[in-house]
Structure formats: structure tokens, C-alpha cells
Design a protein around this motif. Sequence first.
Motif, PDB file in Angstrom:
ATOM      1  N   LEU A   9      39.657  67.317  27.225  1.00  0.00           N
ATOM      2  CA  LEU A   9      38.881  67.129  28.414  1.00  0.00           C
ATOM      3  C   LEU A   9      37.428  67.684  28.229  1.00  0.00           C
ATOM      4  CD1 LEU A   9      41.563  68.381  30.762  1.00  0.00           C
ATOM      5  CD2 LEU A   9      40.664  66.333  30.855  1.00  0.00           C
ATOM      6  N   ALA A  10      37.148  68.746  27.513  1.00  0.00           N
ATOM      7  CA  ALA A  10      35.820  69.228  27.161  1.00  0.00           C
ATOM      8  C   ALA A  10      35.063  67.938  26.478  1.00  0.00           C
ATOM      9  CB  ALA A  10      35.833  70.584  26.440  1.00  0.00           C
ATOM     10  N   ARG A  11      35.532  67.523  25.478  1.00  0.00           N
ATOM     11  CA  ARG A  11      34.922  66.392  24.959  1.00  0.00           C
ATOM     12  C   ARG A  11      34.484  65.278  25.564  1.00  0.00           C
ATOM     13  NH1 ARG A  11      35.736  61.799  22.481  1.00  0.00           N
ATOM     14  NH2 ARG A  11      37.716  61.377  23.387  1.00  0.00           N
ATOM     15  N   LEU A  12      35.632  64.705  26.406  1.00  0.00           N
ATOM     16  CA  LEU A  12      35.373  63.920  27.396  1.00  0.00           C
ATOM     17  C   LEU A  12      34.092  64.081  28.273  1.00  0.00           C
ATOM     18  CD1 LEU A  12      38.742  62.613  28.266  1.00  0.00           C
ATOM     19  CD2 LEU A  12      37.381  61.503  26.665  1.00  0.00           C
ATOM     20  N   ALA A  13      34.007  65.353  29.095  1.00  0.00           N
ATOM     21  CA  ALA A  13      33.000  65.622  29.736  1.00  0.00           C
ATOM     22  C   ALA A  13      31.557  65.692  29.050  1.00  0.00           C
ATOM     23  CB  ALA A  13      33.358  66.746  30.562  1.00  0.00           C
ATOM     24  N   LEU A  14      31.625  66.161  27.994  1.00  0.00           N
ATOM     25  CA  LEU A  14      30.430  66.415  27.167  1.00  0.00           C
ATOM     26  C   LEU A  14      29.899  65.057  26.801  1.00  0.00           C
ATOM     27  CD1 LEU A  14      31.410  69.491  25.193  1.00  0.00           C
ATOM     28  CD2 LEU A  14      29.472  69.522  26.594  1.00  0.00           C
ATOM     29  N   THR A  15      30.755  64.332  26.584  1.00  0.00           N
ATOM     30  CA  THR A  15      30.291  62.696  26.187  1.00  0.00           C
ATOM     31  C   THR A  15      29.549  61.984  27.133  1.00  0.00           C
ATOM     32  OG1 THR A  15      32.298  62.498  24.583  1.00  0.00           O
ATOM     33  CG2 THR A  15      31.006  60.268  25.446  1.00  0.00           C
ATOM     34  N   VAL A  16      29.863  62.483  28.443  1.00  0.00           N
ATOM     35  CA  VAL A  16      29.355  61.593  29.556  1.00  0.00           C
ATOM     36  C   VAL A  16      28.188  62.451  30.139  1.00  0.00           C
ATOM     37  CG1 VAL A  16      29.844  60.724  31.907  1.00  0.00           C
ATOM     38  CG2 VAL A  16      31.339  60.595  30.299  1.00  0.00           C
ATOM     39  N   PHE A  17      28.385  63.702  30.217  1.00  0.00           N
ATOM     40  CA  PHE A  17      27.312  64.742  31.001  1.00  0.00           C
ATOM     41  C   PHE A  17      26.548  65.423  29.969  1.00  0.00           C
ATOM     42  CE2 PHE A  17      29.754  63.698  34.769  1.00  0.00           C
ATOM     43  CZ  PHE A  17      28.872  63.627  35.797  1.00  0.00           C
ATOM     44  N   GLY A  18      26.897  65.592  28.841  1.00  0.00           N
ATOM     45  CA  GLY A  18      25.956  66.394  27.676  1.00  0.00           C
ATOM     46  C   GLY A  18      26.310  67.812  28.065  1.00  0.00           C
ATOM     47  N   PRO A  19      25.484  68.666  27.106  1.00  0.00           N
ATOM     48  CA  PRO A  19      25.817  70.223  27.036  1.00  0.00           C
ATOM     49  C   PRO A  19      25.184  70.686  28.485  1.00  0.00           C
ATOM     50  CG  PRO A  19      24.615  69.602  25.402  1.00  0.00           C
ATOM     51  CD  PRO A  19      25.117  67.970  25.816  1.00  0.00           C
ATOM     52  N   ASP A  20      24.111  70.529  28.883  1.00  0.00           N
ATOM     53  CA  ASP A  20      23.035  70.819  29.860  1.00  0.00           C
ATOM     54  C   ASP A  20      23.976  70.910  31.269  1.00  0.00           C
ATOM     55  OD1 ASP A  20      21.528  71.959  27.951  1.00  0.00           O
ATOM     56  OD2 ASP A  20      20.113  70.021  28.314  1.00  0.00           O
ATOM     57  N   ARG A  21      24.792  69.646  31.412  1.00  0.00           N
ATOM     58  CA  ARG A  21      25.354  69.235  32.755  1.00  0.00           C
ATOM     59  C   ARG A  21      26.769  69.531  32.813  1.00  0.00           C
ATOM     60  NH1 ARG A  21      24.283  63.949  35.060  1.00  0.00           N
ATOM     61  NH2 ARG A  21      24.618  63.121  32.847  1.00  0.00           N
ATOM     62  N   THR A  22      27.364  70.161  31.817  1.00  0.00           N
ATOM     63  CA  THR A  22      28.760  70.621  31.720  1.00  0.00           C
ATOM     64  C   THR A  22      28.993  71.962  31.668  1.00  0.00           C
ATOM     65  OG1 THR A  22      29.167  68.433  30.809  1.00  0.00           O
ATOM     66  CG2 THR A  22      31.000  69.999  30.395  1.00  0.00           C
ATOM     67  N   ILE A  23      30.258  72.538  32.202  1.00  0.00           N
ATOM     68  CA  ILE A  23      30.523  73.968  32.203  1.00  0.00           C
ATOM     69  C   ILE A  23      32.040  73.820  31.997  1.00  0.00           C
ATOM     70  CG2 ILE A  23      30.996  76.268  33.261  1.00  0.00           C
ATOM     71  CD1 ILE A  23      28.569  75.731  35.024  1.00  0.00           C
ATOM     72  N   VAL A  24      32.422  74.171  30.773  1.00  0.00           N
ATOM     73  CA  VAL A  24      33.817  74.200  30.343  1.00  0.00           C
ATOM     74  C   VAL A  24      34.639  75.617  30.502  1.00  0.00           C
ATOM     75  CG1 VAL A  24      35.262  73.868  28.238  1.00  0.00           C
ATOM     76  CG2 VAL A  24      33.140  72.510  28.490  1.00  0.00           C
ATOM     77  N   HIS A  25      35.561  75.344  31.386  1.00  0.00           N
ATOM     78  CA  HIS A  25      36.429  76.701  31.518  1.00  0.00           C
ATOM     79  C   HIS A  25      37.152  76.817  30.418  1.00  0.00           C
ATOM     80  CE1 HIS A  25      39.871  78.636  33.653  1.00  0.00           C
ATOM     81  NE2 HIS A  25      38.953  79.426  33.938  1.00  0.00           N
ATOM     82  N   VAL A  26      37.161  78.095  30.093  1.00  0.00           N
ATOM     83  CA  VAL A  26      37.808  78.775  28.920  1.00  0.00           C
ATOM     84  C   VAL A  26      38.802  79.729  29.421  1.00  0.00           C
ATOM     85  CG1 VAL A  26      36.261  78.003  27.182  1.00  0.00           C
ATOM     86  CG2 VAL A  26      35.958  80.400  28.324  1.00  0.00           C
ATOM     87  N   GLY A  27      39.121  79.989  30.728  1.00  0.00           N
ATOM     88  CA  GLY A  27      39.964  81.032  31.135  1.00  0.00           C
ATOM     89  C   GLY A  27      41.241  80.914  30.832  1.00  0.00           C
ATOM     90  N   ALA A  28      41.948  82.145  30.575  1.00  0.00           N
ATOM     91  CA  ALA A  28      43.390  82.223  30.215  1.00  0.00           C
ATOM     92  C   ALA A  28      43.674  83.424  30.492  1.00  0.00           C
ATOM     93  CB  ALA A  28      43.602  81.882  28.680  1.00  0.00           C
ATOM     94  N   ALA A  29      45.204  83.600  30.589  1.00  0.00           N
ATOM     95  CA  ALA A  29      45.947  85.064  30.998  1.00  0.00           C
ATOM     96  C   ALA A  29      45.695  85.888  29.534  1.00  0.00           C
ATOM     97  CB  ALA A  29      47.384  84.792  31.197  1.00  0.00           C
ATOM     98  N   SER A  30      45.530  85.373  28.411  1.00  0.00           N
ATOM     99  CA  SER A  30      45.235  86.518  27.477  1.00  0.00           C
ATOM    100  C   SER A  30      43.839  86.252  26.810  1.00  0.00           C
ATOM    101  CB  SER A  30      46.453  86.040  26.137  1.00  0.00           C
ATOM    102  OG  SER A  30      46.109  84.858  25.747  1.00  0.00           O
ATOM    103  N   THR A  31      43.474  87.322  26.574  1.00  0.00           N
ATOM    104  CA  THR A  31      42.056  87.407  25.751  1.00  0.00           C
ATOM    105  C   THR A  31      42.025  86.487  24.615  1.00  0.00           C
ATOM    106  OG1 THR A  31      41.682  89.649  26.487  1.00  0.00           O
ATOM    107  CG2 THR A  31      40.287  88.685  24.824  1.00  0.00           C
ATOM    108  N   ARG A  32      43.257  86.584  23.742  1.00  0.00           N
ATOM    109  CA  ARG A  32      43.524  85.707  22.464  1.00  0.00           C
ATOM    110  C   ARG A  32      43.245  84.477  22.785  1.00  0.00           C
ATOM    111  NH1 ARG A  32      47.366  83.413  19.244  1.00  0.00           N
ATOM    112  NH2 ARG A  32      47.208  83.848  17.088  1.00  0.00           N
TER     113      ARG A  32
END
Length: 278
Positions: A59-82
Amino acid sequence: MPRAEVLSATPTLFRDDGALDGPANTALLNRLDGRVDGVFVAGTTGEFPALDRAERRELARLALTVFGPDRTIVHVGAASTREAVALTADALAAGATRLAVLTPYYLPVDAEAVRRHFAAVAEAAGDAAVYGYLFPERTGVTLTPAEFAATGLRGGKLSGAAAARFADFRAALPDARLWSGADTDLAAVARAGGAGIVSGLSAAFPDPFLDLAIAVEEGDAEAERAAQARADEVSDVLGGTVAGIKEALRQLGIGTGALRMPASAPAVDRIAAYARRS
């Protein structure tokens, strides 16, 4: 005042068999390109707890392909820090330079535990911008504005009860970029000095929200009232739910409307009627 941003929190679109639907997700991103300021990927609207690591990477790859890094925020949240650190590495490898991280959830944590969680992600992110994500009703974790400011992050997305205290967070973090997850509060967020909104509803019907942002920027009271009424109607019709957003997209010919997470059924007939005249 600077124009408030409209960032679409994109739903994750699945095939009827539950598999990730790459073409449908790409079609959604292409539809939004040029109609919103950016996208927020694999967040709450994206049903992130139901996604595996490879799917979030895709999903990150698809969004970055269309919107590029300046217009994409990728959520990396998870229950564990690892896991959050691993997702951070994946996002960076895909080319992301802007990340969001939800507080940990399920097990009770204090502000110091949240600070350590965020710090681990920020360290893994290196030079990438990292924004916190507060959603007390979903995570069971509440941070005060002062506690959030003490994390040292560059800003954050505030949803639920945190969004209701937007002005307090703005006062505690005067130099940070803050977005509200309350889709229809754009005008108040802009006037409080916020960066804008992260809006799931705009993923289905972006135009009322962008029109509202433009009207507020231009000080056009009549246009603002009209756009606000349209944004409020979208919220009412879709019920403010992921199921409603996906059903609207299905009516517009994008995706199947399928969810992985259990949810109440949307108002299909009402959404269909609105989609036909939108």
C-alpha cells in the motif's frame, strides 16, 4: 491564512475473496490525485490492524507511486514497538519521507512508555518526518497536550477526543504541524493554526472538502457555508464509517465494498442516491 490541507485517509480495497485489490487501490489513488493535497495510508480508515506487513508495504508503494513522498504519509503504527520499527524500515525502503505512528494500544501504558515507543520509531526513521497519531477511543491511551509535546515529534494527527481539544494541542505545540481527524472541522482547524484535516470521507467525495479549504483561505463566507453544508451532508450520508466510505466507492465503480474487519452495514440505498447525483 495559509490554505488548510486536505489529506485523504484512504481505505484499503479488497477483492470479494478478501485479498488486497491492487488495481482498485491504484484506481482510487489516481482518482484522488489532483483533487486532494495528499494521502494518509494504512491508518484507521485503511483497516491497518487487519493488514499484514507485506500488504502495508505494498500500500505504501502504490501511494508513493501516484502521490510521491512529499504528498504521502505512511502510517507505521502497531501494538508492538518491534513491529512499528519494522514497518518504518519498510516505508523508508519504499521511498517514504513522512510517517505517522499511532500510540501503542491494548495493553495500558503511561506517557513515558508512549514516549519510548515514539522515540524508537523516530530513531529508526532517521531524517524522515515522524508524526504522532492520537485516537484515545480506539487505543485506550490518552496523552495530554503537554505529554504529547514532550515526545519531541514534528506534529501529529488528532482524532476523537484529541481532536476535540485541538486548540489545546495547538497551544502546547505552536511550531508543530497538526492535523485533525474530524473531517468536517476544517474551518475551525484552519483558524486555530492547524495544518488541515486527515479525512476518510474525502477519499469517496473529495470536492466538498477541498472547496471548503479554498473558501476558508479566501475568506469567502458564502462559499464556505455552501461547502460546509456539502461536507456535512457527506458525513451524514456515509455515517462517518469505513463501511460507508467503501460502499460509496463501490457505487462509483471502485472496489467491491468488502471489509476485513466486522462493521455495521452502511445505508446502501441512501449512499447510492447520493453517489448518482454527486
